[in-house]
Write a protein that holds these residues in place. Structure first.
Motif, PDB file in Angstrom:
ATOM      1  N   LYS A   1     -57.480 -17.257  -1.911  1.00  0.00           N
ATOM      2  CA  LYS A   1     -57.167 -15.791  -1.305  1.00  0.00           C
ATOM      3  C   LYS A   1     -56.380 -15.244  -2.577  1.00  0.00           C
ATOM      4  N   ALA A   2     -56.425 -14.021  -2.492  1.00  0.00           N
ATOM      5  CA  ALA A   2     -55.756 -13.197  -3.429  1.00  0.00           C
ATOM      6  C   ALA A   2     -54.369 -12.978  -2.913  1.00  0.00           C
ATOM      7  N   THR A   3     -53.144 -12.792  -3.820  1.00  0.00           N
ATOM      8  CA  THR A   3     -51.830 -12.487  -3.701  1.00  0.00           C
ATOM      9  C   THR A   3     -51.770 -11.085  -4.249  1.00  0.00           C
ATOM     10  N   ARG A   4     -51.079 -10.008  -3.159  1.00  0.00           N
ATOM     11  CA  ARG A   4     -51.013  -8.825  -3.825  1.00  0.00           C
ATOM     12  C   ARG A   4     -49.367  -8.777  -4.529  1.00  0.00           C
ATOM     13  N   VAL A   5     -48.630  -9.405  -3.781  1.00  0.00           N
ATOM     14  CA  VAL A   5     -47.463  -9.351  -4.267  1.00  0.00           C
ATOM     15  C   VAL A   5     -46.531 -10.724  -4.051  1.00  0.00           C
ATOM     16  N   PHE A   6     -45.350 -10.726  -4.805  1.00  0.00           N
ATOM     17  CA  PHE A   6     -44.819 -11.951  -4.622  1.00  0.00           C
ATOM     18  C   PHE A   6     -43.327 -11.685  -4.937  1.00  0.00           C
ATOM     19  N   TYR A   7     -42.250 -11.827  -3.952  1.00  0.00           N
ATOM     20  CA  TYR A   7     -40.959 -11.591  -3.951  1.00  0.00           C
ATOM     21  C   TYR A   7     -40.043 -12.652  -4.320  1.00  0.00           C
ATOM     22  N   ALA A   8     -38.950 -12.302  -4.956  1.00  0.00           N
ATOM     23  CA  ALA A   8     -38.046 -13.597  -5.254  1.00  0.00           C
ATOM     24  C   ALA A   8     -36.393 -12.506  -5.046  1.00  0.00           C
ATOM     25  N   GLN A   9     -35.435 -13.433  -4.679  1.00  0.00           N
ATOM     26  CA  GLN A   9     -33.993 -12.801  -4.689  1.00  0.00           C
ATOM     27  C   GLN A   9     -33.386 -13.326  -6.007  1.00  0.00           C
ATOM     28  N   ASP A  10     -32.783 -12.227  -6.487  1.00  0.00           N
ATOM     29  CA  ASP A  10     -31.880 -12.316  -7.557  1.00  0.00           C
ATOM     30  C   ASP A  10     -30.751 -13.259  -6.995  1.00  0.00           C
ATOM     31  N   ARG A  11     -30.773 -14.349  -7.921  1.00  0.00           N
ATOM     32  CA  ARG A  11     -29.458 -15.317  -7.666  1.00  0.00           C
ATOM     33  C   ARG A  11     -28.128 -14.825  -7.564  1.00  0.00           C
TER      34      ARG A  11
ATOM     35  N   ASP B   1     -43.202 -10.900 -10.473  1.00  0.00           N
ATOM     36  CA  ASP B   1     -44.149 -10.881 -11.726  1.00  0.00           C
ATOM     37  C   ASP B   1     -42.965 -10.047 -12.863  1.00  0.00           C
ATOM     38  N   GLN B   2     -42.143  -9.384 -12.181  1.00  0.00           N
ATOM     39  CA  GLN B   2     -41.175  -8.952 -13.191  1.00  0.00           C
ATOM     40  C   GLN B   2     -39.680  -9.485 -13.093  1.00  0.00           C
ATOM     41  N   ALA B   3     -39.504 -10.539 -12.790  1.00  0.00           N
ATOM     42  CA  ALA B   3     -38.264 -11.614 -12.518  1.00  0.00           C
ATOM     43  C   ALA B   3     -38.250 -12.499 -13.637  1.00  0.00           C
ATOM     44  N   TRP B   4     -37.203 -12.997 -13.834  1.00  0.00           N
ATOM     45  CA  TRP B   4     -37.190 -14.023 -14.896  1.00  0.00           C
ATOM     46  C   TRP B   4     -36.658 -15.133 -14.034  1.00  0.00           C
TER      47      TRP B   4
ATOM     48  N   SER C   1     -34.605 -20.906  -9.499  1.00  0.00           N
ATOM     49  CA  SER C   1     -33.614 -19.657  -9.259  1.00  0.00           C
ATOM     50  C   SER C   1     -34.277 -18.339 -10.133  1.00  0.00           C
ATOM     51  N   ALA C   2     -34.155 -17.057  -9.353  1.00  0.00           N
ATOM     52  CA  ALA C   2     -34.898 -15.884  -9.905  1.00  0.00           C
ATOM     53  C   ALA C   2     -33.602 -14.959 -10.234  1.00  0.00           C
ATOM     54  N   PHE C   3     -33.880 -14.152 -11.380  1.00  0.00           N
ATOM     55  CA  PHE C   3     -32.931 -13.240 -11.683  1.00  0.00           C
ATOM     56  C   PHE C   3     -33.764 -11.978 -12.239  1.00  0.00           C
ATOM     57  N   LEU C   4     -33.020 -10.928 -12.033  1.00  0.00           N
ATOM     58  CA  LEU C   4     -33.681  -9.637 -12.551  1.00  0.00           C
ATOM     59  C   LEU C   4     -33.544  -9.330 -13.935  1.00  0.00           C
ATOM     60  N   LEU C   5     -32.334  -9.897 -14.720  1.00  0.00           N
ATOM     61  CA  LEU C   5     -32.156  -9.752 -16.127  1.00  0.00           C
ATOM     62  C   LEU C   5     -32.710 -10.971 -16.836  1.00  0.00           C
ATOM     63  N   LYS C   6     -33.248 -11.016 -18.001  1.00  0.00           N
ATOM     64  CA  LYS C   6     -33.395 -12.172 -18.771  1.00  0.00           C
ATOM     65  C   LYS C   6     -32.107 -12.974 -19.313  1.00  0.00           C
ATOM     66  N   GLU C   7     -31.102 -11.967 -19.769  1.00  0.00           N
ATOM     67  CA  GLU C   7     -29.804 -12.223 -20.230  1.00  0.00           C
ATOM     68  C   GLU C   7     -29.052 -13.145 -19.065  1.00  0.00           C
ATOM     69  N   ASN C   8     -29.239 -12.748 -18.029  1.00  0.00           N
ATOM     70  CA  ASN C   8     -28.376 -13.592 -16.689  1.00  0.00           C
ATOM     71  C   ASN C   8     -29.085 -14.839 -16.567  1.00  0.00           C
ATOM     72  N   ALA C   9     -30.433 -14.947 -16.590  1.00  0.00           N
ATOM     73  CA  ALA C   9     -30.994 -16.085 -16.772  1.00  0.00           C
ATOM     74  C   ALA C   9     -30.764 -17.152 -17.683  1.00  0.00           C
TER      75      ALA C   9
END
Length: 89
Positions: free
Chosen positions: A20-30, A39-42, A52-60
């Motif tokens: 099956k195809a996945t249209r979107v994958f969500y994660a919450q910023d830690r 697909d835009q998270a780190w 754990s997911a992060f918005l910014l690479k620096e935070n990760a």
């Protein structure tokens, strides 16, 4: 943890495995708790397998340095989840 990135990635693996195809994958910023497009998270995967997911690479990178772990983009965390859960079948 029910809403954890690990569980979401395992569910994504199952969906992909069914062809099956996945249209979107969500994660919450830690740090902030905001919803991120996966697909835009780190991500940070610890040696124990916690993700754990992060918005910014620096935070990760900062979190990984403080707590241990590897910083990964979406494709890499998805691949590492697939590899680490090969025995789940």
């Amino acid at each position: 943890m029910i809403g954890s990135p690990e569980n979401a990635l395992k569910a994504l693996k199952a969906i992909d495995g069914e062809g099956k195809a996945t249209r979107v994958f969500y994660a919450q910023d830690r740090d902030s708790g905001i919803k991120l497009l996966g697909d835009q998270a780190w991500f940070v995967r610890t040696e124990g397998g916690e993700v754990s997911a992060f918005l910014l690479k620096e935070n990760a990178e900062s979190w990984a340095k403080a707590h241990g772990g590897s910083v990964l983009d979406f494709a890499s965390v998805k691949a590492s989840t697939l590899a680490s859960s090969q025995g789940d079948r």
